[in-house]
Design a protein around this motif. Structure first.
Motif, PDB file in Angstrom:
ATOM      1  N   PRO A   1      56.617  -8.222  -0.791  1.00 10.42           N
ATOM      2  CA  PRO A   1      55.662  -8.294   0.474  1.00 10.42           C
ATOM      3  C   PRO A   1      56.207  -8.267   1.732  1.00 10.42           C
ATOM      4  CG  PRO A   1      55.866 -10.422  -0.489  1.00 10.42           C
ATOM      5  CD  PRO A   1      57.095  -9.839  -1.206  1.00 10.42           C
ATOM      6  N   LEU A   2      56.714  -6.949   2.046  1.00 14.59           N
ATOM      7  CA  LEU A   2      57.310  -6.913   3.185  1.00 14.59           C
ATOM      8  C   LEU A   2      56.333  -6.120   4.353  1.00 14.59           C
ATOM      9  CD1 LEU A   2      61.083  -5.891   2.174  1.00 14.59           C
ATOM     10  CD2 LEU A   2      60.142  -8.353   2.902  1.00 14.59           C
ATOM     11  N   SER A   3      55.333  -5.574   3.770  1.00 15.15           N
ATOM     12  CA  SER A   3      54.725  -4.439   4.635  1.00 15.15           C
ATOM     13  C   SER A   3      53.278  -4.473   4.302  1.00 15.15           C
ATOM     14  CB  SER A   3      55.176  -2.956   4.818  1.00 15.15           C
ATOM     15  OG  SER A   3      55.141  -2.448   3.335  1.00 15.15           O
ATOM     16  N   GLN A   4      52.386  -3.991   5.099  1.00 18.70           N
ATOM     17  CA  GLN A   4      51.049  -3.958   4.609  1.00 18.70           C
ATOM     18  C   GLN A   4      50.775  -2.920   3.600  1.00 18.70           C
ATOM     19  OE1 GLN A   4      47.629  -3.786   7.517  1.00 18.70           O
ATOM     20  NE2 GLN A   4      47.705  -1.708   7.164  1.00 18.70           N
ATOM     21  N   HIS A   5      51.875  -1.972   3.662  1.00 18.27           N
ATOM     22  CA  HIS A   5      51.519  -1.034   2.445  1.00 18.27           C
ATOM     23  C   HIS A   5      51.996  -1.508   1.102  1.00 18.27           C
ATOM     24  CE1 HIS A   5      51.578   2.152   5.575  1.00 18.27           C
ATOM     25  NE2 HIS A   5      51.342   3.086   4.727  1.00 18.27           N
TER      26      HIS A   5
ATOM     27  N   GLN B   1      55.015   4.266  -3.624  1.00 19.88           N
ATOM     28  CA  GLN B   1      55.826   5.053  -3.160  1.00 19.88           C
ATOM     29  C   GLN B   1      56.314   4.665  -1.893  1.00 19.88           C
ATOM     30  OE1 GLN B   1      58.321   6.892  -4.332  1.00 19.88           O
ATOM     31  NE2 GLN B   1      58.983   7.966  -2.517  1.00 19.88           N
ATOM     32  N   ARG B   2      55.208   4.616  -0.855  1.00 22.00           N
ATOM     33  CA  ARG B   2      55.339   4.348   0.802  1.00 22.00           C
ATOM     34  C   ARG B   2      56.058   2.948   0.670  1.00 22.00           C
ATOM     35  NH1 ARG B   2      53.774   6.831   5.039  1.00 22.00           N
ATOM     36  NH2 ARG B   2      54.409   8.632   3.687  1.00 22.00           N
ATOM     37  N   ALA B   3      55.515   1.991  -0.169  1.00 24.03           N
ATOM     38  CA  ALA B   3      55.827   0.847   0.067  1.00 24.03           C
ATOM     39  C   ALA B   3      57.582   0.400  -0.380  1.00 24.03           C
ATOM     40  CB  ALA B   3      55.159  -0.290  -0.813  1.00 24.03           C
TER      41      ALA B   3
ATOM     42  N   ASP C   1      40.020  -3.517  -3.887  1.00 20.74           N
ATOM     43  CA  ASP C   1      39.281  -2.364  -4.433  1.00 20.74           C
ATOM     44  C   ASP C   1      38.376  -1.502  -3.547  1.00 20.74           C
ATOM     45  OD1 ASP C   1      39.431  -3.573  -6.996  1.00 20.74           O
ATOM     46  OD2 ASP C   1      37.664  -4.601  -7.039  1.00 20.74           O
ATOM     47  N   ARG C   2      38.234  -1.778  -2.278  1.00 21.83           N
ATOM     48  CA  ARG C   2      37.719  -0.919  -1.171  1.00 21.83           C
ATOM     49  C   ARG C   2      38.622   0.101  -0.843  1.00 21.83           C
ATOM     50  NH1 ARG C   2      35.190  -4.338   3.748  1.00 21.83           N
ATOM     51  NH2 ARG C   2      34.823  -2.280   4.223  1.00 21.83           N
ATOM     52  N   VAL C   3      40.030  -0.250  -0.683  1.00 19.98           N
ATOM     53  CA  VAL C   3      40.903   0.655  -0.157  1.00 19.98           C
ATOM     54  C   VAL C   3      41.442   1.419  -1.301  1.00 19.98           C
ATOM     55  CG1 VAL C   3      43.261   0.607   1.192  1.00 19.98           C
ATOM     56  CG2 VAL C   3      41.478  -1.000   1.747  1.00 19.98           C
ATOM     57  N   MET C   4      42.037   0.930  -2.392  1.00 15.27           N
ATOM     58  CA  MET C   4      42.584   1.561  -3.434  1.00 15.27           C
ATOM     59  C   MET C   4      41.732   2.339  -4.317  1.00 15.27           C
ATOM     60  SD  MET C   4      45.864   1.134  -2.673  1.00 15.27           S
ATOM     61  CE  MET C   4      46.830   1.330  -4.290  1.00 15.27           C
ATOM     62  N   ARG C   5      40.410   1.749  -4.528  1.00 21.69           N
ATOM     63  CA  ARG C   5      39.406   2.460  -5.728  1.00 21.69           C
ATOM     64  C   ARG C   5      38.179   2.967  -4.875  1.00 21.69           C
ATOM     65  NH1 ARG C   5      40.809  -2.615  -8.242  1.00 21.69           N
ATOM     66  NH2 ARG C   5      42.429  -2.228  -9.549  1.00 21.69           N
TER      67      ARG C   5
ATOM     68  N   GLN D   1      58.758 -12.028   4.909  1.00 21.58           N
ATOM     69  CA  GLN D   1      57.803 -11.749   3.902  1.00 21.58           C
ATOM     70  C   GLN D   1      56.527 -12.091   4.431  1.00 21.58           C
ATOM     71  OE1 GLN D   1      58.739 -12.394  -0.027  1.00 21.58           O
ATOM     72  NE2 GLN D   1      60.975 -11.851   0.168  1.00 21.58           N
ATOM     73  N   ILE D   2      55.671 -11.326   4.039  1.00 22.73           N
ATOM     74  CA  ILE D   2      54.045 -11.837   4.296  1.00 22.73           C
ATOM     75  C   ILE D   2      53.736 -13.015   3.429  1.00 22.73           C
ATOM     76  CG2 ILE D   2      51.677 -10.914   4.165  1.00 22.73           C
ATOM     77  CD1 ILE D   2      52.946  -8.090   4.331  1.00 22.73           C
ATOM     78  N   PRO D   3      53.068 -13.903   4.364  1.00 21.83           N
ATOM     79  CA  PRO D   3      52.866 -15.203   3.744  1.00 21.83           C
ATOM     80  C   PRO D   3      51.771 -15.024   2.392  1.00 21.83           C
ATOM     81  CG  PRO D   3      52.545 -15.432   5.951  1.00 21.83           C
ATOM     82  CD  PRO D   3      52.791 -13.964   5.585  1.00 21.83           C
ATOM     83  N   ALA D   4      51.984 -16.007   1.480  1.00 28.53           N
ATOM     84  CA  ALA D   4      51.185 -15.961   0.162  1.00 28.53           C
ATOM     85  C   ALA D   4      49.835 -15.953   0.378  1.00 28.53           C
ATOM     86  CB  ALA D   4      51.778 -17.018  -0.703  1.00 28.53           C
ATOM     87  N   PRO D   5      49.235 -16.537   1.398  1.00 27.08           N
ATOM     88  CA  PRO D   5      47.915 -16.747   1.493  1.00 27.08           C
ATOM     89  C   PRO D   5      47.377 -15.136   1.866  1.00 27.08           C
ATOM     90  CG  PRO D   5      48.705 -18.723   2.567  1.00 27.08           C
ATOM     91  CD  PRO D   5      49.867 -17.882   2.193  1.00 27.08           C
ATOM     92  N   ILE D   6      47.976 -14.357   2.721  1.00 30.28           N
ATOM     93  CA  ILE D   6      47.152 -13.287   3.134  1.00 30.28           C
ATOM     94  C   ILE D   6      47.577 -12.318   1.770  1.00 30.28           C
ATOM     95  CG2 ILE D   6      48.301 -11.084   4.413  1.00 30.28           C
ATOM     96  CD1 ILE D   6      49.171 -13.015   6.572  1.00 30.28           C
ATOM     97  N   LEU D   7      48.662 -12.340   1.149  1.00 22.58           N
ATOM     98  CA  LEU D   7      48.804 -11.696  -0.279  1.00 22.58           C
ATOM     99  C   LEU D   7      47.638 -11.835  -1.103  1.00 22.58           C
ATOM    100  CD1 LEU D   7      49.958  -9.712  -2.012  1.00 22.58           C
ATOM    101  CD2 LEU D   7      51.444 -11.537  -2.884  1.00 22.58           C
ATOM    102  N   ALA D   8      47.201 -13.218  -1.197  1.00 21.27           N
ATOM    103  CA  ALA D   8      46.179 -13.500  -2.182  1.00 21.27           C
ATOM    104  C   ALA D   8      44.683 -12.915  -1.433  1.00 21.27           C
ATOM    105  CB  ALA D   8      46.128 -15.245  -2.207  1.00 21.27           C
ATOM    106  N   GLY D   9      44.567 -13.037  -0.061  1.00 22.23           N
ATOM    107  CA  GLY D   9      43.488 -12.480   0.279  1.00 22.23           C
ATOM    108  C   GLY D   9      43.291 -11.106   0.101  1.00 22.23           C
ATOM    109  N   ILE D  10      44.257 -10.222  -0.086  1.00 19.56           N
ATOM    110  CA  ILE D  10      44.368  -8.641   0.025  1.00 19.56           C
ATOM    111  C   ILE D  10      43.689  -8.447  -1.133  1.00 19.56           C
ATOM    112  CG2 ILE D  10      46.626  -8.254  -0.977  1.00 19.56           C
ATOM    113  CD1 ILE D  10      44.867  -6.877   2.136  1.00 19.56           C
ATOM    114  N   ARG D  11      43.885  -9.199  -2.260  1.00 23.37           N
ATOM    115  CA  ARG D  11      43.613  -8.892  -3.663  1.00 23.37           C
ATOM    116  C   ARG D  11      41.703  -8.584  -3.559  1.00 23.37           C
ATOM    117  NH1 ARG D  11      47.793 -10.123  -6.952  1.00 23.37           N
ATOM    118  NH2 ARG D  11      48.999 -11.462  -6.163  1.00 23.37           N
ATOM    119  N   ALA D  12      41.074  -9.547  -2.728  1.00 19.01           N
ATOM    120  CA  ALA D  12      39.675  -9.175  -2.668  1.00 19.01           C
ATOM    121  C   ALA D  12      39.447  -7.927  -2.108  1.00 19.01           C
ATOM    122  CB  ALA D  12      39.161 -10.299  -2.095  1.00 19.01           C
ATOM    123  N   GLN D  13      40.281  -7.469  -1.236  1.00 17.70           N
ATOM    124  CA  GLN D  13      39.987  -6.198  -0.251  1.00 17.70           C
ATOM    125  C   GLN D  13      40.553  -5.000  -0.994  1.00 17.70           C
ATOM    126  OE1 GLN D  13      41.375  -6.845   3.825  1.00 17.70           O
ATOM    127  NE2 GLN D  13      41.286  -8.880   3.466  1.00 17.70           N
TER     128      GLN D  13
END
Length: 249
Positions: A124-128, A189-191, A221-225, A207-219
């Motif tokens: 978890p090094l980047s937003q990508h 691929q970009r990541a 679907d909107r970005v990826m699907r 590395q991006i903190p674990a709470p941010i990674l956990a929060g991105i899971r909820a988001q």
């Protein structure tokens, strides 16, 4: 090229999208000569699939040149080309296990194989990286994918995820549409590219903190699907029309 009379409008649409995926893979420099595969399920009850003619470069593939096979990888329509059995071992397993796997994309990119060879995998090094990490699995290397027994283990490792890193091998994504599948691969691929660039810098990595990674899971679907993939896809097709027209022949 006009749709052949023997091909349904639904199948032709899938053929055009799959051919576009192959040509986009070449356009982005993700191809590996004639190797690796992208497949699609043919609409309808027959459990047929489309895959690349083994021997054609990805930049050459058209809607009409794709090979239609059954679940065992046997051709169901005449073609001058065969298919790569190692490739279909992986794809048939994913298609059979997941109803949402209408398209399956498997690549051997330099960055993807390099990260697949790292013990820690994708970091978890980047937003990508956050979006792939929200639905990412791993499968250990078992040699060239010719063993049907490997299907069971690959499907078990995939679980409910839609992105996979095949250790010492490459990357895999699946989706309900060509657009969805492509965007997932683009992000993964970009990541991987960003990770290798960051590691090459030689400094300590943040590395991006674990709470941010956990929060991105909820988001994710909107970005990826959601709208992201569908908004990007028409632009990608316009790019193909400018730089390598003819995928829909």
């Amino acid at each position: 090229m006009a749709r052949p009379a023997t091909t349904s409008p639904e199948e032709w649409a899938v053929r055009c999208d799959l051919a576009a995926l192959y040509r986009l893979t070449a356009l982005y420099g993700w191809d590996d000569l004639i190797f690796t595969h992208i497949s699609a399920r043919v609409p309808g009850p027959a459990h047929h699939f489309l895959i690349n003619p083994y021997g054609m470069m990805f930049e050459e593939i058209t809607a009409s040149s794709l090979v239609k096979v059954d679940a065992a990888g046997e051709k169901v329509e005449p073609s001058d080309y065969d298919i790569n059995p190692a490739g279909f071992t992986i794809h048939s397993a994913v298609h059979a296990a997941r109803d949402d796997a209408r398209f399956v994309m498997h690549l051997h990119t330099v960055a993807g194989v390099a990260v697949s060879a790292q013990q820690g995998g994708l970091l978890p090094l980047s937003q990508h990286s956050l979006f792939p990490l929200a639905s990412l699995s791993y499968h250990d290397y078992e040699g060239v994918a010719l063993n049907p027994d490997e299907k069971v283990r690959l499907v078990a490792d995939l679980g409910a995820t839609s992105l996979m890193i095949l250790r010492s091998h490459g990357l895999l994504t699946l989706g309900h549409s060509a657009a969805d599948t492509f965007l997932k691969m683009f992000m993964l691929q970009r990541a991987c590219e960003i990770q290798l660039a960051a590691q090459a810098g030689g400094g300590a990595l943040i590395q991006i903190p674990a709470p941010i990674l956990a929060g991105i899971r909820a988001q994710s679907d909107r970005v990826m699907r959601g709208s992201g993939a569908e908004l990007a896809w028409p632009g990608l097709l316009r790019r193909l029309a400018r730089q390598n027209p003819g995928h829909d022949d």
